[in-house]
Design a protein around this motif. Structure first.
Motif, PDB file in Angstrom:
ATOM      1  N   LEU A  90      24.882  41.723  97.444  1.00 33.73           N
ATOM      2  CA  LEU A  90      26.235  42.249  97.262  1.00 33.73           C
ATOM      3  C   LEU A  90      27.085  41.988  98.510  1.00 33.73           C
ATOM      4  N   ALA A 104      34.274  36.757  98.548  1.00 32.72           N
ATOM      5  CA  ALA A 104      34.901  37.111  97.276  1.00 32.72           C
ATOM      6  C   ALA A 104      35.994  36.132  96.877  1.00 32.72           C
ATOM      7  N   ARG A 162      24.531  42.968  88.692  1.00 32.17           N
ATOM      8  CA  ARG A 162      25.687  43.044  87.794  1.00 32.17           C
ATOM      9  C   ARG A 162      25.659  44.328  86.968  1.00 32.17           C
ATOM     10  N   SER A 195      31.676  42.730  86.905  1.00 35.05           N
ATOM     11  CA  SER A 195      32.301  42.499  88.197  1.00 35.05           C
ATOM     12  C   SER A 195      31.820  41.209  88.833  1.00 35.05           C
ATOM     13  N   ILE A 196      30.677  40.673  88.386  1.00 38.66           N
ATOM     14  CA  ILE A 196      30.163  39.412  88.919  1.00 38.66           C
ATOM     15  C   ILE A 196      30.295  38.355  87.835  1.00 38.66           C
ATOM     16  N   ILE A 216      32.266  37.492  92.781  1.00 43.54           N
ATOM     17  CA  ILE A 216      32.528  38.896  92.499  1.00 43.54           C
ATOM     18  C   ILE A 216      34.019  39.098  92.374  1.00 43.54           C
TER      19      ILE A 216
END
Length: 225
Positions: free
Chosen positions: A161, A168, A201, A212-213, A223
């Motif tokens: 993460l 991102a 995820r 979100s992924i 992401i």
């Protein structure tokens, strides 16, 4: 640095202990899952890495791993297993393990995996915090939360993460993920990367916002909020 070796085959346990001590580590050996879990959960910061066999008396490796993660013990866990099917590997990772080695294995590979998980943990703990939308990451405690709710992530999922949030603005490739998590771009880890992405995820998805992924075909993962 102290390592917990949980292995009921005494010859292998002795070999691992002597080998790791020869590398400069302090090693505690446990021959059953129950005593190992009790010792680790009572002193969750005393070990830098746990080397965990799956087939153990009293409590097997799956149960030990799941129980430690349920207690929010975040010590990196490397599983030793004679099982080599994809389903077995997925179950190992789903139980909360960070990495695994299939028996028989080379001792040098084990020490390389140990160095990789320790290096990753140390690098992340040296930072402070990160955020992306409703996601907040505390890199000192290795805790992630979404809208104030703490997420139950394994150390590997947390590290993944962090990588995705750091980048991102673009897709992150499987090779980048493999290098970040294990220090290698081995294509054989591609399926394992996919498993970690899938698990992460599910854990960070907002029911109201969807996934979100995102999978970017031919490029990797990104992401989004």
């Amino acid at each position: 640095m102290k390592i917990a070796v949980v292995e009921d085959e005494k010859k292998l346990a002795t070999t691992l202990k002597e080998g790791l001590e020869g590398e400069g580590y302090t090693v505690d050996v446990f021959y059953d899952g129950k005593s190992a879990e009790e010792a680790i959960s009572q002193n969750p910061t005393s070990y830098s890495v746990v080397i965990l066999d799956l087939m153990l008396p009293q409590k097997d490796g799956f149960e030990v791993c799941e129980s430690l993660r349920a207690q929010h013990v975040s010590v990196p866990i490397i599983v030793l297993t004679a099982r080599d099917t994809l389903e077995d590997k997925i179950r190992v990772l789903d139980s909360g393990a960070d990495d695994f080695l299939t028996k028989p294995f080379e001792f040098q590979e084990l020490t390389a995996r140990i160095r990789a998980v320790v290096r990753r943990t140390q690098n992340e703990s040296a930072k402070a915090t990160m955020s992306l939308g409703s996601l907040s990451l505390n890199l000192r405690t290795q805790e992630a939360s979404r809208n104030g709710t703490v997420l139950a992530l394994t150390p590997t999922e947390f590290s993944l993460l962090v990588l995705l949030v750091e980048h991102a603005d673009r897709p992150v490739t499987r090779d980048e993920i493999s290098m970040h998590l294990w220090g290698t771009e081995d294509s054989a880890l591609s399926n394992i990367v996919d498993v970690h992405i899938s698990n992460l995820r599910k854990k960070i998805s907002d029911d109201h916002a969807g996934k979100s992924i995102q999978t970017i075909r031919g490029l990797g993962y990104r992401i989004e909020e």
